[in-house]
Design an enzyme around this catalytic site. Structure first.
Site, PDB file in Angstrom:
ATOM      1  CG  HIS A 145     -11.136  -7.498   6.819  1.00  0.00           C
ATOM      2  ND1 HIS A 145     -10.414  -8.286   7.691  1.00  0.00           N
ATOM      3  CD2 HIS A 145     -10.546  -7.655   5.601  1.00  0.00           C
ATOM      4  CE1 HIS A 145      -9.442  -8.895   7.024  1.00  0.00           C
ATOM      5  NE2 HIS A 145      -9.496  -8.534   5.764  1.00  0.00           N
TER       6      HIS A 145
ATOM      7  CB  ALA B 103     -11.184   1.806   5.237  1.00  0.00           C
ATOM      8  CG  ASP B 104     -10.147  -2.328   8.408  1.00  0.00           C
ATOM      9  OD1 ASP B 104     -10.510  -2.453   9.575  1.00  0.00           O
ATOM     10  OD2 ASP B 104     -10.948  -2.280   7.441  1.00  0.00           O
TER      11      ASP B 104
ATOM     12  CD  GLU C 118      -1.775  -2.371   1.497  1.00  0.00           C
ATOM     13  OE1 GLU C 118      -2.666  -3.245   1.399  1.00  0.00           O
ATOM     14  OE2 GLU C 118      -0.621  -2.622   1.899  1.00  0.00           O
TER      15      GLU C 118
END
Length: 658
Positions: free
Chosen positions: A464, A421-422, A397
């Protein structure tokens, strides 16, 4: 030190000398000014000039270079005006950051130089993005990015090399192995014999170059640059050199054995090269003196310009206005034809139409190509737009966020999907320290949208299910969007892509396939910073967003005796507080509902703002409701207890009875 001229003309051999000498003479002057207190800090590259100057001279003017602290030779070789460099180091207006950042922490599109941030690693991923843009445009260019041996221990280094290798990006990863990361020697930095050995693990070419030999640097990098332009691929270059002074001048070099300093002093790149030029009859003593005189005059004249410049002054308005790139919202009204679709379908349609509208838009993310993403938002996109523009990424990421920034720097738009998003925590640094600050620092937009599938209610457990918008509403420079309805999601997605500022776009997973709405088939936009008043009533004001909107609609529909203004914020940065204030002044009572845990969330800031602005209108304390102060649990019964939905009605009754 053995020099081979590699067929270079005498003129070029002299140019290489001048390219090294100029930054050396500037540095020597800067060290004097540092002791005089006329600059605040200095990171010395003395002894490493052959690398900066040599690499810079190999690249074409339109090719990007991403330097670090000790690469003054890049700036001088690119002919950045010295008065502007000196003003930058003194925090004056003619510098490149309006006094907002120091030393080499800046970029300039005019000279195709992209400066570092102190976190080092993201620079490498940014180079990936720049090179990807060149590749997609068929520019036949190479990008050079610098880092030190210490930063090769960072995850960003490995992520960036992996991405570059997988995508065959035309990047020269230039590692200056200069012996020490601040005071930590290379023996404590890495175990492999050579940093270049790491190239094998990524399936890329790698070479070791004598970083103190200007002719070796120039000849090897020139040949490799020509090759990479014709056959794009990444190359890892390890330049063996040494840092002759401290990490920065205050650090000193007491931790370095004297024999090591003596050994490398004998390898000084300029002194040895001058001796070679004299032996070859290319540089006489008289010519050397004349060249130095010219540089002395140039340095002194430009220093005088910088010294005469007034200290920088600004206003609060100027500072605030430069946090974001100016964006003039253009309303595009929808056509009448609609379809009843889900939130996930609206997002997909909005993104697809933005891809059609912006040929320079690239989507990045894990499993987003043929698979269509884990939530199928990009299903069918590869067939429509091709794999160049719809790109599966490795699981890294941080480097992908940085690559999105690089795409923006090189004139493209990027949408990155965080699979959940986590997972943004793995890309947090470049978001909050690069994307968020880049415009304020040196006037560069970050034309990046990061999609954030978020939220609980689907039994996905602690990793999650987070709704972590408060991590980003706190950070100046970011915009945060959080729609609750398909109509809003599609229009706000279009605006997010149009906006040249970084946007975190939150999409609640529990709403993806549970919420339907009639949504225009055509392309349209919606403005940021405009809340939606969904219900009107005189009893109280309820402010919420995301899933909280639907919880409140369900409660109000089931309890017709509760007459509330229901405000859906839609965007959290910018935040439409004026709509909230107007409602609170009418109702006298306010409740803020969020799914996030209560402490430190957006509800706290809204409540505080209402107390400050509407205190005399309030008939009761502002009430905040949020989830329990725990991670999000998996089991349905525990998740229901965690979420605030079951507590809202009781809290409303208590507030109304106050």
């Amino acid at each position: 030190m053995q020099f081979k001229h590699h067929g270079l003309s005498s003129e070029m051999l002299l140019e290489l000398y001048k390219a090294m000498l100029k930054p050396r003479m500037i540095e020597e002057k800067m060290l004097i000014l540092l002791r005089q207190g006329k600059i605040s800090k200095w990171f010395s590259g003395i002894g490493q000039e052959a690398i900066s100057a040599g690499v810079a001279m190999c690249l074409d003017p339109e090719e990007y270079i991403l330097p670090m602290h000790r690469n003054l030779g890049v700036f001088t070789t690119r002919n950045v005006p010295l008065n502007r460099l000196f003003s930058q180091w003194q925090g004056k207006k003619s510098g490149f950051t309006k006094g907002r950042d120091r030393s080499f922490h800046f970029g300039t599109q005019e000279y195709k130089i992209i400066g570092m941030i102190s976190h080092l690693g993201p620079q490498l991923g940014v180079a990936d993005g720049i090179a990807l843009a060149d590749l997609l445009k068929n520019n036949k260019r190479v990008t050079a990015v610098f880092t030190g041996e210490g930063a090769t221990s960072e995850g960003d280094f490995h992520e960036a090399l992996n991405i570059a290798a997988v995508w065959n990006l035309p990047v020269l990863f230039c590692v200056e192995n200069n012996g020490y990361g601040l005071s930590t020697p290379i023996s404590e930095q890495f175990k492999c014999k050579h940093i270049a050995d790491r190239g094998k693990g990524y399936g890329m070419e790698s070479y070791i170059i004598d970083g103190n030999n200007i002719l070796e640097v120039y000849s090897r990098v020139s040949a490799l640059s020509r090759s990479v332009r014709q056959r794009p691929r990444p190359i890892l270059l390890e330049f063996k050199t040494f840092r002759m002074r401290g990490h920065e001048e205050a650090s000193g070099t007491k931790y370095v054995p004297q024999e090591l300093l003596d050994e490398w002093a004998a390898k000084d790149p300029i002194e040895n090269y001058v001796a070679y030029l004299r032996e070859e009859g290319i540089l006489s003593e008289e010519e050397e003196v004349e060249i130095k005189k010219q540089f002395i005059h140039e340095i002194d004249d430009n220093l005088q310009l910088a010294f005469e410049e007034e200290a920088i002054n600004s206003t609060e308005i100027n500072e605030l206005n430069d946090v974001y790139r100016k964006f003039v919202y253009q309303e595009v009204k929808p056509e009448e034809k609609t379809s009843n679709i889900r939130l996930v379908d609206a997002l997909s349609a909005g993104l697809r139409q933005s891809m059609e509208k912006h040929p320079n838009l690239v989507i990045l993310g894990q499993d987003i190509a043929e698979y269509g993403g884990v939530f199928k938002v990009t299903e069918g996109f590869v067939e429509a737009f091709g794999r160049d523009r719809v790109r599966n990424t490795p699981i890294c990421e941080s480097a992908v966020v940085s690559a999105a920034m690089g795409l923006s720097i090189n004139g493209m738009k990027a949408v990155m999907e965080m699979q959940f998003a986590d997972f943004v925590s793995s890309g947090f640094n470049p978001i909050v320290n690069y994307l968020a600050k880049v415009h304020y620092r040196w006037n560069e937009p970050a034309d990046v949208v990061i999609r954030m599938p978020c939220g609980a209610g689907v039994g996905a457990g602690p990793f999650h299910s987070q709704t972590n918008e408060a991590w980003f509403t706190k950070t100046p420079g970011l915009k945060v969007v959080y729609p609750a309805f398909p109509y809003d999601a599609k229009g706000l997605m279009a605006t997010a892509v149009n906006d040249p500022n970084p946007v975190l776009f939150f999409e609640h997973k529990a709403l993806y396939r549970s919420v339907y709405q009639d949504v225009p088939d055509s392309y349209y936009t919606l403005p940021f910073g405009v809340a939606n008043l969904l219900r009107e009533g005189d009893d109280l004001t309820v402010v919420t967003y995301g899933a909280g909107v639907h919880w409140m609609l369900e409660i109000l529909d089931a309890h017709e005796d509760i007459h509330a203004d229901l405000i859906d914020l839609r965007t959290l940065q910018p935040l439409d507080l004026q709509t909230v204030y107007a409602s609170v002044r009418k109702t006298g009572k306010c409740m803020v509902v969020q799914e996030d845990t209560l402490f430190g969330g957006i509800a706290s800031d809204i409540a505080a703002s209402v107390m400050e602005e509407c205190f005399e209108s309030l008939d009761a304390p502002v009430k905040r409701i949020g989830s329990l102060e725990t991670p999000v649990p998996f089991a349905r019964s525990l998740e229901n207890m965690y979420l605030p939905k079951g507590r809202i009605l009781r809290e409303i009754r208590q507030l109304l009875a106050y």
